[in-house]
Write an enzyme that holds these catalytic residues in place. Structure first.
Site, PDB file in Angstrom:
ATOM      1  N   LEU A 178      21.938  58.925  18.373  1.00 41.84           N
ATOM      2  CA  LEU A 178      22.103  59.900  19.451  1.00 41.84           C
ATOM      3  C   LEU A 178      21.180  61.074  19.164  1.00 41.84           C
ATOM      4  CD1 LEU A 178      25.940  60.372  20.193  1.00 41.84           C
ATOM      5  CD2 LEU A 178      24.270  59.130  21.554  1.00 41.84           C
ATOM      6  N   ASP A 179      20.690  61.732  20.210  1.00 39.21           N
ATOM      7  CA  ASP A 179      19.925  62.955  20.012  1.00 39.21           C
ATOM      8  C   ASP A 179      20.791  63.986  19.299  1.00 39.21           C
ATOM      9  OD1 ASP A 179      17.784  61.861  21.363  1.00 39.21           O
ATOM     10  OD2 ASP A 179      18.255  62.834  23.270  1.00 39.21           O
ATOM     11  N   ARG A 180      20.146  64.866  18.574  1.00 39.40           N
ATOM     12  CA  ARG A 180      20.863  65.885  17.808  1.00 39.40           C
ATOM     13  C   ARG A 180      21.804  66.714  18.687  1.00 39.40           C
ATOM     14  NH1 ARG A 180      17.928  70.615  14.137  1.00 39.40           N
ATOM     15  NH2 ARG A 180      19.857  71.651  13.462  1.00 39.40           N
TER      16      ARG A 180
END
Length: 357
Positions: A178-180
């Site tokens: 997942l993106d940060r």
């Protein structure tokens, strides 16, 4: 005239210049230390392949056992015949079987400097975020602002925190990412067989992911899918971005309207493909960027979002549908929003209620 006896001078012992010193570590491996760091000499190892490593390639098996050793050296020792399986020579792509005996030759590797370890508080936060666990895997409701792994200036991420909190775990690997700044569900495999199974399920598109996103404006009812190709590129400062481009990779996201607010819409987005920033770019291309997206939202819209108390990217991996490794049992998991996400929805809900009165 008698001469006085001349005392013989003993030759001075020649002092060796300071250099590397050797010692043995707990495993009996000779460790040479120098001003530039430490080198660890690992003796011959004989390893029996367990069921969890069944059908793994030899090169991947060695890389997991010899962390920090360059890939080029691993391929060289295999090519020279120094790696043996059941006393026979092998190739890098040879598949191992449970019970095989693998000879790993002596290796010299540089000892990595000690990394910053996650503190007990962040370990506790991550353990509390685990919403499902069995012998094969675990699923975490990742907080926004925490990367899934360290690197790019980050000392550690989600996977490093879990490994630090669970020192006795032999295997913990991310199944996907997942993106940060995106919160929500992330799957972590506790066995290599589970990792292979889940990643194959992802490739076959048998894992369904459902995200909730608060987008700017009123999402059109007729827009239920966006299938624009996506191309990754770098900004002059090295920042990674994605744009819709005919030269990009085929991409598909389906959308469903969940709730309308004044100036915003809560939508459910389900990525059929798994491209970088896919939901974010497809939403922006449709004219409705995700609130709080500092990469794909314009400054005026971002300022308006901040004025209602928005502090984070309003994208949350809400639900997962998949089959459990080992049993094929169907599973659906859902993750609640965090307080920052909930607060924005409450603010917008109060606005909507006020306008209806």
């Amino acid at each position: 005239m008698s001469r006085k006896p001349v005392a013989k001078k003993h030759p001075r012992s020649r002092q060796r210049p300071p250099g590397p010193t050797a010692r043995n570590n707990k495993d009996g491996a000779a460790t040479q230390s120098s001003g530039a760091g430490q080198e660890v000499r690992q003796g011959v190892q004989w390893v029996t392949v367990d069921e969890d490593n069944d059908d793994q390639r030899v090169d991947n098996f060695l890389m997991s056992r010899l962390r920090g050793v360059p890939r080029s050296i691993i391929y060289r020792i295999v090519r020279k015949g120094e790696v043996r399986v059941n006393k026979g020579r092998v190739k890098p792509d040879t598949r191992l079987k449970a019970g095989d005996s693998v000879r790993i030759p002596p290796i010299v590797r540089k000892e990595k400097p000690e990394q910053v370890k996650p503190g007990s508080r962040v370990q506790g936060v991550m353990e509390a975020a685990v919403i499902f666990e069995n012998e094969q895997m675990l699923v975490v409701n990742k907080p926004s602002g925490i990367a899934v792994h360290g690197g790019s200036g980050l000392s550690f991420g989600l996977i490093e925190v879990l490994r630090s909190a669970r020192p006795d775990s032999r295997f913990l690997e991310l199944v996907h990412r997942l993106d940060r700044d995106t919160s929500g569900l992330v799957m972590i495999a506790k066995k290599r067989s589970a990792l292979r199974y889940l990643q194959d399920e992802l490739r076959q598109k048998r894992v369904r992911k459902f995200y909730h996103a608060l987008v700017a404006g009123s999402w059109p009812e007729g827009v239920v899918r966006v299938d624009e190709p996506l191309l990754r590129y770098e900004m002059p400062n090295g920042e990674r971005r994605v744009r819709v481009d005919t030269a990009g990779k085929e991409s598909l996201t389906t959308f469903r309207c969940l709730e309308r607010f004044q100036g915003y819409t809560l939508v459910e987005a389900s990525p059929v493909t798994g491209r970088t920033h896919q939901i974010r770019v497809h939403s922006a291309w449709a004219g409705h960027p995700i609130a709080g997206d500092d990469k794909y939202m314009d400054e005026v819209s971002m300022k308006a979002f901040r004025s209602i108390g928005g502090q984070r990217l309003m994208l949350h991996a809400r639900a997962l549908e998949f089959r459990l490794p080992g049993s094929d049992e169907p599973m659906r998991l859902e993750a609640p929003y965090d307080e920052a996400f909930e607060r924005v929805l409450r603010t917008l809900g109060a606005r909507k209620t006020g306008s209806e009165q």
